[in-house]
Design an enzyme around this catalytic site. Structure first.
Site, mmCIF file in Angstrom:
data_model
loop_
_atom_site.group_PDB
_atom_site.id
_atom_site.type_symbol
_atom_site.label_atom_id
_atom_site.label_comp_id
_atom_site.label_asym_id
_atom_site.label_seq_id
_atom_site.Cartn_x
_atom_site.Cartn_y
_atom_site.Cartn_z
ATOM 1 N N GLY A 1 0.801 -1.221 0.000
ATOM 2 C CA GLY A 1 0.000 0.000 0.000
ATOM 3 C C GLY A 1 0.832 1.267 0.000
ATOM 4 O O GLY A 1 0.485 2.250 -0.659
ATOM 5 N N SER A 2 1.930 1.263 0.725
ATOM 6 C CA SER A 2 2.770 2.463 0.790
ATOM 7 C C SER A 2 3.376 2.783 -0.575
ATOM 8 O O SER A 2 3.435 3.954 -0.974
ATOM 9 C CB SER A 2 3.874 2.291 1.833
ATOM 10 N N ASN B 1 -7.591 4.206 9.101
ATOM 11 C CA ASN B 1 -6.968 3.034 9.693
ATOM 12 C C ASN B 1 -6.977 3.046 11.217
ATOM 13 O O ASN B 1 -6.856 1.995 11.844
ATOM 14 C CB ASN B 1 -5.518 2.896 9.204
ATOM 15 N N GLN C 1 -7.474 -0.050 4.129
ATOM 16 C CA GLN C 1 -8.324 -0.622 5.180
ATOM 17 C C GLN C 1 -9.689 -1.063 4.652
ATOM 18 O O GLN C 1 -10.314 -1.961 5.215
ATOM 19 C CB GLN C 1 -8.520 0.391 6.308
ATOM 20 N N SER D 1 -3.557 -3.274 -0.111
ATOM 21 C CA SER D 1 -2.429 -4.077 0.354
ATOM 22 C C SER D 1 -2.905 -5.453 0.790
ATOM 23 O O SER D 1 -3.849 -5.568 1.575
ATOM 24 C CB SER D 1 -1.736 -3.364 1.522
ATOM 25 N N GLY D 2 -2.228 -6.497 0.318
ATOM 26 C CA GLY D 2 -2.687 -7.864 0.517
ATOM 27 C C GLY D 2 -2.779 -8.310 1.956
ATOM 28 O O GLY D 2 -3.691 -9.056 2.326
ATOM 29 N N HIS D 3 -1.861 -7.873 2.804
ATOM 30 C CA HIS D 3 -1.833 -8.415 4.166
ATOM 31 C C HIS D 3 -2.928 -7.851 5.059
ATOM 32 O O HIS D 3 -3.066 -8.283 6.203
ATOM 33 C CB HIS D 3 -0.457 -8.198 4.797
ATOM 34 N N THR E 1 10.991 -8.022 -11.712
ATOM 35 C CA THR E 1 10.407 -9.359 -11.881
ATOM 36 C C THR E 1 9.208 -9.527 -10.965
ATOM 37 O O THR E 1 9.268 -9.230 -9.767
ATOM 38 C CB THR E 1 11.455 -10.439 -11.564
ATOM 39 N N CYS F 1 2.410 1.728 12.025
ATOM 40 C CA CYS F 1 3.552 2.425 11.433
ATOM 41 C C CYS F 1 4.105 3.505 12.351
ATOM 42 O O CYS F 1 5.189 4.019 12.129
ATOM 43 C CB CYS F 1 3.154 3.041 10.090
#
Length: 393
Positions: free
Chosen positions: A72-73, A152, A180, A200-202, A238, A326
């Site tokens: 995300g960042s 968030n 979020q 963001s995936g996590h 890659t 963060c």
């Protein structure tokens, strides 16, 4: 410590078992570089596109409008820095808010040092952008509006559709940090007039180190990472095939169970909020009461210091936070809580609890019962609380 309750899902989520299972072959058996021409490797290019299809469908986008990033960042940085560069001939003014994630705020500060002008909008006491303030901030030189979909820390959901309409009425690009919100709220980029979106995936049971950037066709944003021709020459490097498979699988999972999952989270969240507000004196709920993320509850406790609260909860096996992960090393109060008008001494006593679908009301009972004892104990040691009680008498 026999019990562990993880209530910090806004910081990160557990990677779902089916996501891990889908990823594993791409570390060992299907490890080819998607840019290679032979079929063993080229097959991974098709796998990547399948995940792109999944994510595009989830937000009502076209497949070729989805790009994979490192998180995300990175996506936030890409949206602001490259829009500023690409549209500098049109103007040098960007509008955002005072409650954005630091991936936006620090990027905006970076641009300010390079001659761009940034307006940081105030929010109301619930953390919502005031649309009249947004309209008043627009200038002939405004090239971008960036407002997060949902906060968030305090969970407040912004009027994204209305913000998008205002941006497009004035011919201004609109970016939203949806880190979020993605997987927690329905999102349609066309209905909300969104030109760029970060995720963001996590944050939705996918792996760390992989993110999404949606860029609407026609937006002349430039490459952020230069090198090879990956991601249609817009993001070199890659491809992280296992991560892309993971984020695609997690997105599909989130879309499939969103309605049922978030309904349960809202029910448990509201049970948590009601118990805390009714049973712990001198506390407040931060953020909008109803227009908030399904799994978010953020409280401030007077006469309590947030770090002590977290340490004592940890001793009971309860994982929580006082705000964004963060900034967890910072001694300063949350910029979000200050922006909604809380004084420093109350902002310092904040607690964010963010749920997942595995949390039950019985778990909340354990949390609140311990929280009541911990808050009472910390207040007993506070001379400010002692003085306050004497004055009440």
């Amino acid at each position: 410590m026999s019990k562990l309750l993880y209530l910090d899902n806004a910081a990160t989520t557990k990677t779902a078992p089916e996501v891990v299972e889908a990823m594993l072959p791409y570390f060992t058996e299907k490890f080819g570089n998607p840019s290679s021409v032979y079929s063993f490797a080229a097959a991974n290019k098709e796998v990547i596109n399948q995940q792109r299809d999944t994510i595009a469908e989830m937000i009502g986008a076209k497949t070729n409008e989805i790009y994979f990033t490192g998180g995300g960042s990175e996506s936030d940085n890409w949206a602001l820095k490259c829009t500023a560069e690409a549209y500098a001939n049109k103007g040098n003014h960007i509008i955002t808010t005072k409650i954005e994630h630091h991936a936006i705020l620090h990027t905006a500060e970076y641009l300010e040092k390079r001659g761009f002008e940034i307006t940081y909008l105030d929010v109301d006491e619930d953390g919502k952008v005031k649309l009249d303030d947004l309209k008043a901030a627009i200038r002939p030189t405004t090239i971008l509006i960036s407002v997060m979909f949902a906060n968030n820390e305090i969970g407040t959901i912004q009027p994204i559709k209305e913000i998008g309409e205002i941006a497009h009425e004035h011919g201004i690009l609109f970016h939203t940090d949806a880190v979020q919100a993605f997987g927690q709220l329905p999102i349609n980029v066309d209905e909300c007039h969104i030109d760029m979106l970060s995720a963001s995936g996590h944050k939705f049971n996918g792996p760390k180190g992989i993110g999404i950037m949606y860029i609407r066709t026609g937006v002349k944003i430039r490459s952020f990472i230069h090198g090879g021709a990956q991601e249609r020459k817009r993001r070199a490097g890659t491809e992280n095939v296992p991560g892309i498979v993971g984020i695609g699988t997690a997105a599909k999972r989130a879309a499939a169970n969103m309605e049922e999952r978030t309904a349960k989270e809202r029910e448990v969240r509201d049970y948590l909020i009601d118990r805390v507000l009714n049973e712990i004196p001198y506390c407040r709920l931060n953020g909008h009461r109803t227009d908030r993320l399904p799994n978010n509850a953020n409280f401030s406790f007077q006469f309590v210091e947030g770090e002590s609260l977290l340490i004592k909860l940890d001793m009971k096996g309860i994982c929580a936070s006082s705000g964004s992960a963060c900034t967890s090393g910072s001694l300063d109060p949350s910029h979000v809580l200050l922006a909604i008008g809380l004084p420093h001494e109350i902002a310092h006593g904040s607690l964010r609890l963010t749920l997942n679908e595995e949390i039950e009301k019985e778990d909340i009972d354990y949390v609140v019962d311990n929280l009541k004892e911990i808050v009472a104990h910390l207040r007993e040691m506070s001379p400010l609380y002692e003085d306050f009680i004497k004055k009440q008498k």
